[in-house]
Design a protein around this motif. Structure first.
Motif, PDB file in Angstrom:
ATOM      1  N   ALA A   1       0.817  -1.217   0.000  1.00  0.00           N
ATOM      2  CA  ALA A   1       0.000   0.000   0.000  1.00  0.00           C
ATOM      3  C   ALA A   1       0.846   1.260   0.000  1.00  0.00           C
ATOM      4  O   ALA A   1       0.416   2.295  -0.505  1.00  0.00           O
ATOM      5  CB  ALA A   1      -0.941  -0.011   1.199  1.00  0.00           C
ATOM      6  N   SER A   2       2.042   1.199   0.554  1.00  0.00           N
ATOM      7  CA  SER A   2       2.907   2.379   0.540  1.00  0.00           C
ATOM      8  C   SER A   2       3.538   2.591  -0.832  1.00  0.00           C
ATOM      9  O   SER A   2       4.048   3.669  -1.132  1.00  0.00           O
ATOM     10  CB  SER A   2       3.998   2.243   1.605  1.00  0.00           C
ATOM     11  N   TRP A   3       3.491   1.579  -1.684  1.00  0.00           N
ATOM     12  CA  TRP A   3       3.996   1.675  -3.052  1.00  0.00           C
ATOM     13  C   TRP A   3       2.886   2.209  -3.958  1.00  0.00           C
ATOM     14  O   TRP A   3       3.009   3.264  -4.550  1.00  0.00           O
ATOM     15  CB  TRP A   3       4.485   0.305  -3.506  1.00  0.00           C
ATOM     16  N   HIS A   4       1.803   1.455  -4.075  1.00  0.00           N
ATOM     17  CA  HIS A   4       0.609   1.932  -4.784  1.00  0.00           C
ATOM     18  C   HIS A   4      -0.569   1.080  -4.322  1.00  0.00           C
ATOM     19  O   HIS A   4      -0.454  -0.139  -4.215  1.00  0.00           O
ATOM     20  CB  HIS A   4       0.772   1.863  -6.306  1.00  0.00           C
ATOM     21  N   THR A   5      -1.671   1.725  -4.043  1.00  0.00           N
ATOM     22  CA  THR A   5      -2.822   1.011  -3.485  1.00  0.00           C
ATOM     23  C   THR A   5      -3.510   0.156  -4.543  1.00  0.00           C
ATOM     24  O   THR A   5      -3.640   0.548  -5.699  1.00  0.00           O
ATOM     25  CB  THR A   5      -3.829   1.992  -2.863  1.00  0.00           C
ATOM     26  N   VAL A   6      -3.927  -1.028  -4.127  1.00  0.00           N
ATOM     27  CA  VAL A   6      -4.608  -1.970  -5.006  1.00  0.00           C
ATOM     28  C   VAL A   6      -5.723  -2.628  -4.212  1.00  0.00           C
ATOM     29  O   VAL A   6      -5.484  -3.174  -3.131  1.00  0.00           O
ATOM     30  CB  VAL A   6      -3.644  -3.057  -5.535  1.00  0.00           C
ATOM     31  N   ALA A   7      -6.946  -2.563  -4.720  1.00  0.00           N
ATOM     32  CA  ALA A   7      -8.071  -3.250  -4.093  1.00  0.00           C
ATOM     33  C   ALA A   7      -8.228  -4.626  -4.721  1.00  0.00           C
ATOM     34  O   ALA A   7      -8.098  -4.782  -5.929  1.00  0.00           O
ATOM     35  CB  ALA A   7      -9.356  -2.442  -4.275  1.00  0.00           C
ATOM     36  N   GLY A   8      -8.496  -5.626  -3.899  1.00  0.00           N
ATOM     37  CA  GLY A   8      -8.723  -6.972  -4.418  1.00  0.00           C
ATOM     38  C   GLY A   8      -7.470  -7.696  -4.849  1.00  0.00           C
ATOM     39  O   GLY A   8      -7.499  -8.492  -5.790  1.00  0.00           O
ATOM     40  N   SER A   9      -6.357  -7.476  -4.153  1.00  0.00           N
ATOM     41  CA  SER A   9      -5.117  -8.173  -4.511  1.00  0.00           C
ATOM     42  C   SER A   9      -5.150  -9.596  -3.960  1.00  0.00           C
ATOM     43  O   SER A   9      -5.826  -9.897  -2.979  1.00  0.00           O
ATOM     44  CB  SER A   9      -3.899  -7.438  -3.955  1.00  0.00           C
ATOM     45  N   ILE A  10      -4.363 -10.461  -4.585  1.00  0.00           N
ATOM     46  CA  ILE A  10      -4.290 -11.840  -4.134  1.00  0.00           C
ATOM     47  C   ILE A  10      -3.666 -11.932  -2.742  1.00  0.00           C
ATOM     48  O   ILE A  10      -4.034 -12.783  -1.936  1.00  0.00           O
ATOM     49  CB  ILE A  10      -3.502 -12.714  -5.140  1.00  0.00           C
ATOM     50  N   ASN A  11      -2.738 -11.021  -2.433  1.00  0.00           N
ATOM     51  CA  ASN A  11      -2.086 -11.052  -1.120  1.00  0.00           C
ATOM     52  C   ASN A  11      -3.074 -10.753   0.005  1.00  0.00           C
ATOM     53  O   ASN A  11      -3.131 -11.475   1.011  1.00  0.00           O
ATOM     54  CB  ASN A  11      -0.941 -10.036  -1.072  1.00  0.00           C
ATOM     55  N   ASP A  12      -3.831  -9.671  -0.144  1.00  0.00           N
ATOM     56  CA  ASP A  12      -4.787  -9.294   0.896  1.00  0.00           C
ATOM     57  C   ASP A  12      -5.889 -10.337   1.017  1.00  0.00           C
ATOM     58  O   ASP A  12      -6.303 -10.694   2.123  1.00  0.00           O
ATOM     59  CB  ASP A  12      -5.401  -7.926   0.579  1.00  0.00           C
ATOM     60  N   PHE A  13      -6.375 -10.830  -0.112  1.00  0.00           N
ATOM     61  CA  PHE A  13      -7.433 -11.841  -0.075  1.00  0.00           C
ATOM     62  C   PHE A  13      -6.952 -13.108   0.621  1.00  0.00           C
ATOM     63  O   PHE A  13      -7.667 -13.689   1.448  1.00  0.00           O
ATOM     64  CB  PHE A  13      -7.893 -12.166  -1.497  1.00  0.00           C
ATOM     65  N   SER A  14      -5.752 -13.550   0.287  1.00  0.00           N
ATOM     66  CA  SER A  14      -5.213 -14.766   0.891  1.00  0.00           C
ATOM     67  C   SER A  14      -5.104 -14.626   2.404  1.00  0.00           C
ATOM     68  O   SER A  14      -5.444 -15.545   3.159  1.00  0.00           O
ATOM     69  CB  SER A  14      -3.838 -15.082   0.291  1.00  0.00           C
ATOM     70  N   TYR A  15      -4.660 -13.469   2.859  1.00  0.00           N
ATOM     71  CA  TYR A  15      -4.477 -13.233   4.297  1.00  0.00           C
ATOM     72  C   TYR A  15      -5.811 -13.170   5.034  1.00  0.00           C
ATOM     73  O   TYR A  15      -5.938 -13.697   6.146  1.00  0.00           O
ATOM     74  CB  TYR A  15      -3.703 -11.929   4.495  1.00  0.00           C
ATOM     75  N   LEU A  16      -6.813 -12.545   4.431  1.00  0.00           N
ATOM     76  CA  LEU A  16      -8.085 -12.323   5.123  1.00  0.00           C
ATOM     77  C   LEU A  16      -9.091 -13.455   4.927  1.00  0.00           C
ATOM     78  O   LEU A  16     -10.024 -13.587   5.716  1.00  0.00           O
ATOM     79  CB  LEU A  16      -8.711 -11.005   4.647  1.00  0.00           C
ATOM     80  N   HIS A  17      -8.917 -14.271   3.906  1.00  0.00           N
ATOM     81  CA  HIS A  17      -9.892 -15.330   3.635  1.00  0.00           C
ATOM     82  C   HIS A  17      -9.374 -16.728   3.979  1.00  0.00           C
ATOM     83  O   HIS A  17     -10.158 -17.640   4.210  1.00  0.00           O
ATOM     84  CB  HIS A  17     -10.299 -15.291   2.157  1.00  0.00           C
ATOM     85  N   THR A  18      -8.048 -16.911   3.971  1.00  0.00           N
ATOM     86  CA  THR A  18      -7.458 -18.219   4.258  1.00  0.00           C
ATOM     87  C   THR A  18      -6.374 -18.069   5.319  1.00  0.00           C
ATOM     88  O   THR A  18      -6.147 -16.984   5.848  1.00  0.00           O
ATOM     89  CB  THR A  18      -6.844 -18.834   2.981  1.00  0.00           C
TER      90      THR A  18
END
Length: 638
Positions: free
Chosen positions: A467-484
């Protein structure tokens, strides 16, 4: 027989086999690029590399091309190869810019051995005029009439877009000639001793290579597919384990995926090289690789977007530009196509009147995303199903165009910002995981190397919060952390998205140790089993670590893995219908997760329900019992 001996068929890129791109690689330094004049430093000769990208603010040090200080036919940009080189061709682009249109429409080519006496490339008796670009992004290749041996090569623009300026990005194609007497060059030449298939593989060749690896190592490999692409190509994966095809209780599962952007092909080839390497080293008895395979279930998915790759492969490593093949066949960016669970979590946390505790893990996918009308790629749905099916603990998605490891969150929490450090509750663990790859890569933490495009990641040792580089909604990294349970990071393995085939051995050497070290990190932290009093594993039990607002859950057999840095932790296991259990678990510095098992018993209410259900009766809840008792008391008073 080796991998190469088992693979047959001609090289589809024979025309390029002895040609190496010079300017886009890290081998050519900024000091080897010179120009007649420059508009300003940010548009200097060092910015004239093919596919270089401009910064967010184009008027800074990192603009998108070399631009001459004057528009006249006396301008030039020059490359000093620092050794005799057989030059064979030039590829050009215009200026990368959101606002301006600048490109060169024709140019001459000159060569020299001393930078003083120049010879212009001829076409018969006259100077040859090469056709340039007709827009700013699509690369245009011009081959020299015959290869020319020289040390310096100079491009002299003769005409340019009439409403723009002299600006260009270029790639020089050539083959550096051997110079055994030059210690500088011999010291900087990278070679590999690994006997692997160093080439770009199209879909059919990738499948053939997987088959060869499986035939060489049938006891530790399995080929399977997780679904199909939009064009119907199967998304093949290779499992590497001592018991392929099954989850072993207590053994963590790891995944690498690559090729979500079809034109970022280095990650794909690194995956194919890694599976070859691990097979060969296992057969050779390498104890490190053997230990890793016996204690880990490894999954390698080299091409998530094979449709996009085939588009990029068709034009080759230098002519695809920055984006050809990036998206799926139906125009979707897989990397940012996952459900936005960040917003769901943060909005729920921000509601002051929201009484129920917000779950901090395994957040469900919203219903709208699951509908057939949602803009979701079939490849994305296949990856999500794969992630939900396997109890992955750690993963890396390999990307290209930069040299950095990005860790979540990838999305800023402040809605009005485009860049903001947004850490997860496991920020210290993610920082370590990112550093474990970057620090063992040959170039990521090398302060002497040039930046790829606009960002200098050296201040954080080759790592960055997404996020400090450039914001992205719906990334695989965030989804993986919050869903699995899986901690996922994005690993950008090279400045060049599609390096030439001749560069693959060096790229393998750059990344080989990092790829192995990162896999080994799956054995950091704590692991264990959550059982009931009869010794049966309890699935879906929650594992909480005091002070870390992110839980994980047990797999179907009751086993779990929780990535943690060294330290002492208070860990609690709980499950619906069971009493919770808490214990202290210490994580050491040595490799290997600490065993931390739990035995939990059913609550009194759960036991009562179980007994009554056994005899066909339903337990009466305590609140109903109290209401009935109060009703009887009121009737008795009357």
């Amino acid at each position: 027989r080796t991998i190469n001996e088992n693979l047959k068929g001609p090289d589809p890129q024979l025309l390029k086999i002895n040609i190496t791109p010079l300017t886009s690689t890290l081998k050519i330094t900024d000091f080897q690029l010179h120009a007649s004049t420059v508009k300003r430093y940010g548009l200097g000769a060092h910015r004239g590399r093919l596919n270089i990208q401009a910064g967010v603010n184009e008027n800074d040090f990192y603009d998108g091309a070399w631009c001459a200080g004057r528009n006249d036919p006396y301008q030039w940009i020059e490359v000093d190869a620092r050794r005799l080189t057989k030059f064979t061709g030039i590829i050009t682009q215009g200026r990368n810019s959101l606002w301006l249109s600048d490109w060169v429409t024709s140019y001459k080519v000159m060569v020299s051995n001393d930078s003083h006496a120049w010879i212009t490339v001829k076409n018969g008796s006259g100077d040859m005029i090469f056709e340039g670009n007709s827009e700013k992004e699509i690369p245009v290749l011009n081959e020299l009439p015959v290869p020319i041996v020289a040390r310096y090569i100079r491009i002299n623009p003769r005409s340019w877009y009439e409403e723009g300026s002299i600006c260009m990005r270029l790639e020089i194609l050539g083959c550096p000639l051997p110079d055994p007497n030059n210690y500088y060059h011999r010291r900087n030449e990278m070679t590999t001793t690994d006997d692997l298939d160093f080439k770009h593989h199209n879909y059919k060749e990738m499948r053939q290579l997987m088959k060869v690896v499986n035939e060489m190592c049938p006891n530790i490999t399995r080929i399977y597919n997780i679904g199909k692409s939009h064009q119907g190509l199967k998304l093949y994966a290779v499992e590497i384990s001592d018991n392929p095809g099954e989850h072993e209780v207590g053994e963590p599962e790891f995944r690498y995926i690559a090729g979500a952007h079809g034109n970022e092909v280095l990650g794909r080839e690194l995956m194919l090289l890694l599976m070859q390497f691990m097979c060969q080293e296992y057969l050779a008895g390498n104890p490190r690789i053997t230990h890793l395979i016996e204690d880990t279930r490894i999954h390698l998915l080299p091409s998530v977007n094979p449709d996009g790759y085939e588009m990029a492969y068709e034009v080759g490593s230098e002519l695809g530009g920055w984006s050809l093949g990036r998206w799926t066949q139906d125009g979707i960016d897989i990397n940012n196509n996952f459900p936005d669970l960040n917003t769901m979590l943060w909005e729920a946390e921000d509601r002051k009147r929201f009484q129920r505790k917000v779950p901090n893990h395994h957040i469900p996918i919203p219903e709208w995303y699951l509908s057939e009308n949602a803009t979701v790629a079939v490849e994305t749905r296949a990856v999500i199903a794969w992630m939900e099916k396997n109890p992955f603990v750690l993963g890396g998605n390999l990307q290209g165009g930069e040299l950095v490891v990005a860790y979540p969150y990838d999305m800023v929490r402040s809605t009005w910002k485009t860049q903001e450090h947004t850490p997860t509750p496991d920020d210290h663990v993610f920082r370590w995981l990112a550093y474990s790859y970057a620090s063992t890569h040959r170039l990521m933490t090398d302060a002497r190397r040039r930046v790829c495009h606009t960002e200098d990641f050296q201040k954080e040792d080759g790592t960055v919060n997404g996020a400090s580089w450039h914001t992205v909604a719906g990334s695989i990294n965030d989804f993986s952390y919050l869903h699995t349970n899986c901690f996922e990071l994005s690993i950008y393995v090279g400045c060049d998205k599609y390096p030439h085939e001749s560069e693959l051995p060096e790229e393998w050497e750059n990344n080989r140790e990092s790829l192995i070290v990162f896999m080994e990190q799956v054995h950091r932290g704590i692991k264990g089993l959550v059982r009931d009093l009869s010794g049966k594993g309890i699935p879906n039990a929650i594992i909480s670590v005091e002070g870390v607002n992110h839980d994980i859950r047990t797999a179907s057999d009751g086993d779990y893995w929780r990535l943690l840095n060294p330290g002492d932790y208070v860990v609690t296991a709980k499950a619906e219908g069971y009493t919770s259990s808490t214990k202290n678990c210490a994580v050491g510095y040595d490799m290997g997760a600490t065993q931390c098992d739990f035995t939990i018993s059913k609550t009194n209410l759960a036991r009562i329900k179980e007994i009554m259900e056994k005899f066909g009766k339903q337990p009466i809840s305590l609140s109903i019992r109290r209401r009935r008792q109060r009703a009887r008391q009121r009737r008795q008073r009357r």
